[in-house]
Design a protein around this motif. Structure first.
Motif: not given
Length: 148
Positions: A112-140
């Motif tokens: 998967f590829v997406d160009s990063v433009g104005m939403n750079e900080e949102i995407i960087r935060r998403y990538v940085r905190h991916q492990d938390r999102v995955g664990k929360e989804e697993e628990e759910r």
């Protein structure tokens, strides 16, 4: 630091969010293998004059935000990184080759590829905190009884 990189005749800011997975989306990118992959992505990106902005290696996929020169296509970059990391991981962890299912290929064919433009900080935060999102989804899913 400037927002833009420069080469001899160009100023640019080509930044991409890329996600890819091991073959069969096996959950093997952990421990020493995950650490080696992490290091390797930095090394091979550097070899192509690309700057890793964010990197998160999950057990079954990789999230990468990378800045690359306009002279390098994403497909060439991904071919290089996926190919070199696969060779390196197979050599450092020989037990991987013994599993017949690999067929000498470590990664799924696509990505998967997406160009990063104005939403750079949102995407960087998403990538940085991916492990938390995955664990929360697993628990759910465990709570709902959907996990296998």
């Amino acid at each position: 630091m400037s927002r833009y990189e420069s080469a001899s005749h160009v100023y640019y800011r080509c930044q991409y969010h890329i996600v890819w997975t091991p073959k069969y989306r096996l959950k093997i990118l952990k421990g020493n293998l995950g650490k080696e992959l992490y290091r390797s992505i930095y090394i091979y990106s550097n070899m192509k004059n690309c700057k890793v902005v964010e990197l998160n290696v999950q057990v079954d996929h990789v999230h990468l935000v990378v800045r690359m020169p306009p002279s390098l296509s994403i497909s060439k970059y991904m071919g290089f990184v996926k190919g070199r990391t696969a060779i390196r991981l197979f050599n450092k962890f020989p037990y991987l080759r013994k599993q017949k299912l690999w067929g000498n290929k470590f990664w799924q064919r696509g990505y998967f590829v997406d160009s990063v433009g104005m939403n750079e900080e949102i995407i960087r935060r998403y990538v940085r905190h991916q492990d938390r999102v995955g664990k929360e989804e697993e628990e759910r899913q465990m709570h709902l009884g959907l996990s296998n």
